[in-house]
Design a protein around this motif. Structure first.
Motif, mmCIF file in Angstrom:
data_model
loop_
_atom_site.group_PDB
_atom_site.id
_atom_site.type_symbol
_atom_site.label_atom_id
_atom_site.label_comp_id
_atom_site.label_asym_id
_atom_site.label_seq_id
_atom_site.Cartn_x
_atom_site.Cartn_y
_atom_site.Cartn_z
ATOM 1 N N TYR A 24 0.633 -1.443 0.030
ATOM 2 C CA TYR A 24 -0.313 0.171 0.136
ATOM 3 C C TYR A 24 0.712 1.212 -0.537
ATOM 4 N N LEU A 25 1.853 1.434 0.618
ATOM 5 C CA LEU A 25 2.361 2.573 1.000
ATOM 6 C C LEU A 25 3.017 2.617 -0.118
ATOM 7 N N GLY A 26 3.906 2.069 -1.105
ATOM 8 C CA GLY A 26 4.714 1.408 -1.996
ATOM 9 C C GLY A 26 4.020 2.225 -3.031
ATOM 10 N N LYS A 27 3.289 1.892 -3.361
ATOM 11 C CA LYS A 27 2.661 1.396 -4.621
ATOM 12 C C LYS A 27 1.432 1.635 -4.832
ATOM 13 N N HIS A 28 -0.108 1.418 -4.468
ATOM 14 C CA HIS A 28 -1.295 0.995 -4.330
ATOM 15 C C HIS A 28 -2.019 2.328 -3.920
ATOM 16 N N GLY A 29 -1.465 2.688 -2.749
ATOM 17 C CA GLY A 29 -1.866 4.384 -2.099
ATOM 18 C C GLY A 29 -1.082 5.347 -2.172
ATOM 19 N N LYS A 30 -0.349 5.534 -1.711
ATOM 20 C CA LYS A 30 0.938 6.908 -1.493
ATOM 21 C C LYS A 30 1.570 6.868 -2.573
ATOM 22 N N ASN A 31 2.204 5.706 -3.039
ATOM 23 C CA ASN A 31 3.348 5.500 -4.517
ATOM 24 C C ASN A 31 4.398 6.537 -4.025
ATOM 25 N N ARG A 32 4.631 6.044 -2.174
ATOM 26 C CA ARG A 32 5.860 6.621 -1.599
ATOM 27 C C ARG A 32 6.464 6.045 -1.101
ATOM 28 N N PRO A 33 7.579 5.523 -2.370
ATOM 29 C CA PRO A 33 8.597 4.782 -1.653
ATOM 30 C C PRO A 33 9.655 4.532 -0.714
ATOM 31 N N ASP A 34 9.714 5.692 -0.280
ATOM 32 C CA ASP A 34 10.604 6.323 1.444
ATOM 33 C C ASP A 34 10.194 5.979 2.090
ATOM 34 N N GLU A 35 8.376 5.801 2.620
ATOM 35 C CA GLU A 35 7.453 6.357 3.387
ATOM 36 C C GLU A 35 7.649 4.502 3.678
ATOM 37 N N SER A 68 8.715 -0.119 6.665
ATOM 38 C CA SER A 68 9.814 -1.369 6.580
ATOM 39 C C SER A 68 10.611 -1.691 8.199
ATOM 40 N N ILE A 69 11.760 -0.190 8.227
ATOM 41 C CA ILE A 69 13.043 -0.058 8.964
ATOM 42 C C ILE A 69 12.087 0.066 10.308
ATOM 43 N N ARG A 70 11.091 0.396 10.541
ATOM 44 C CA ARG A 70 10.371 1.042 11.847
ATOM 45 C C ARG A 70 9.593 -1.103 12.284
ATOM 46 N N MET A 71 9.643 -1.144 11.492
ATOM 47 C CA MET A 71 9.019 -2.907 11.507
ATOM 48 C C MET A 71 9.866 -3.739 11.532
ATOM 49 N N GLN A 72 11.186 -3.600 11.302
ATOM 50 C CA GLN A 72 12.814 -4.106 12.256
ATOM 51 C C GLN A 72 12.963 -3.888 13.153
ATOM 52 N N ASN A 73 13.220 -3.140 13.522
ATOM 53 C CA ASN A 73 13.558 -2.560 14.802
ATOM 54 C C ASN A 73 12.772 -2.323 16.277
ATOM 55 N N ILE A 74 11.414 -2.099 15.606
ATOM 56 C CA ILE A 74 10.038 -2.090 16.721
ATOM 57 C C ILE A 74 9.871 -3.438 16.447
ATOM 58 N N PHE A 75 9.753 -4.189 15.732
ATOM 59 C CA PHE A 75 9.285 -5.624 16.386
ATOM 60 C C PHE A 75 9.787 -7.038 15.750
ATOM 61 N N SER A 76 11.235 -6.532 15.509
ATOM 62 C CA SER A 76 12.015 -7.618 14.695
ATOM 63 C C SER A 76 11.638 -8.391 14.426
ATOM 64 N N ILE A 77 10.832 -8.005 12.962
ATOM 65 C CA ILE A 77 10.140 -8.408 11.633
ATOM 66 C C ILE A 77 11.416 -7.333 10.936
ATOM 67 N N ALA A 78 11.906 -8.985 10.031
ATOM 68 C CA ALA A 78 12.936 -8.428 9.466
ATOM 69 C C ALA A 78 12.025 -8.981 7.739
ATOM 70 N N PRO A 79 13.003 -8.038 6.502
ATOM 71 C CA PRO A 79 11.999 -8.196 5.297
ATOM 72 C C PRO A 79 12.181 -9.491 4.850
ATOM 73 N N ASN A 80 11.641 -9.767 3.860
ATOM 74 C CA ASN A 80 11.336 -11.234 3.161
ATOM 75 C C ASN A 80 12.009 -11.460 1.862
ATOM 76 N N GLU A 81 12.034 -12.080 0.404
ATOM 77 C CA GLU A 81 11.833 -11.944 -0.376
ATOM 78 C C GLU A 81 10.928 -11.258 -1.177
ATOM 79 N N THR A 82 9.694 -11.135 -1.036
ATOM 80 C CA THR A 82 8.005 -10.625 -0.834
ATOM 81 C C THR A 82 8.513 -9.034 -0.888
ATOM 82 N N SER A 83 8.773 -8.729 1.213
ATOM 83 C CA SER A 83 9.477 -7.235 0.788
ATOM 84 C C SER A 83 10.159 -6.340 0.380
ATOM 85 N N GLN A 84 11.306 -6.878 0.024
ATOM 86 C CA GLN A 84 12.096 -6.333 -0.870
ATOM 87 C C GLN A 84 11.679 -6.268 -2.376
#
Length: 176
Positions: A67-78, A83-99
């Motif tokens: 949503y943030l990157g394409k369909h909604g806001k088209n804002r890759p920076d957001e 993604s970085i917040r999810m890693q830092n706060i929830f320890s959710i590392a991006p996978n192949e789909t995320s990348q």
């Protein structure tokens, strides 16, 4: 001053997040994740079991990245910041789909410099992304007459074991 965070039954935030994402209420989902982040920050170091179990899962994060990157806001920076917040706060590392979602967001927003920067980070990490994302990035390089970078992507695809498709072959024929 600490904000009061409502006490919901264990897992309710995750349930609400899934419901919001299912109904494509993405702005509300982003707000809820912000509340979840605050809850984690407020209870950092505590033994509160609700905090340890009531956070987004990778599937939820990927839907929000899309949503943030394409369909909604088209804002890759957001999308990257999220993604970085999810890693830092929830320890959710991006996978192949995320990348793939992050790289595709850059290409769709025509932010080629960020796309190249992210592609280089992907190469350093050894992760592979979906072939369609590589193809889109190669097409952009071809449009910019940067054939060297387009060929480098094909070489990386081969090295990382990413299967090429008919579109990859068509693009490759354009650059070779």
């Amino acid at each position: 001053i600490k904000r009061a965070v409502p006490r919901f039954p264990k897992g309710l935030n995750r349930f609400l997040l899934r419901a919001l994402l299912h109904k494509e209420c993405f702005e509300e989902a982003v707000t809820l994740v912000g509340t979840m982040e605050n809850h984690v920050q407020d209870h950092k170091g505590s033994d509160d079991d609700d905090v340890a179990t009531d956070f987004p899962e990778l599937e939820d994060v990927n839907k929000m990245l899309k949503y943030l990157g394409k369909h909604g806001k088209n804002r890759p920076d957001e999308a990257f910041k999220f993604s970085i917040r999810m890693q830092n706060i929830f320890s959710i590392a991006p996978n192949e789909t995320s990348q793939s979602l992050l790289l595709d967001a850059c290409v769709q927003a025509n932010n080629i410099d960020l796309a190249v920067e992210h592609f280089e980070a992907i190469k350093r990490s050894g992760v592979s992304v979906h072939v369609s994302v590589y193809n889109a990035l190669m097409e952009v390089h071809c449009e910019r007459s940067d054939l060297h970078r387009a060929l480098a992507i094909v070489q990386y695809m081969e090295k990382s074991g990413t299967a090429i498709n008919s579109q990859t072959i068509q693009i490759y024929k354009m650059v070779s």
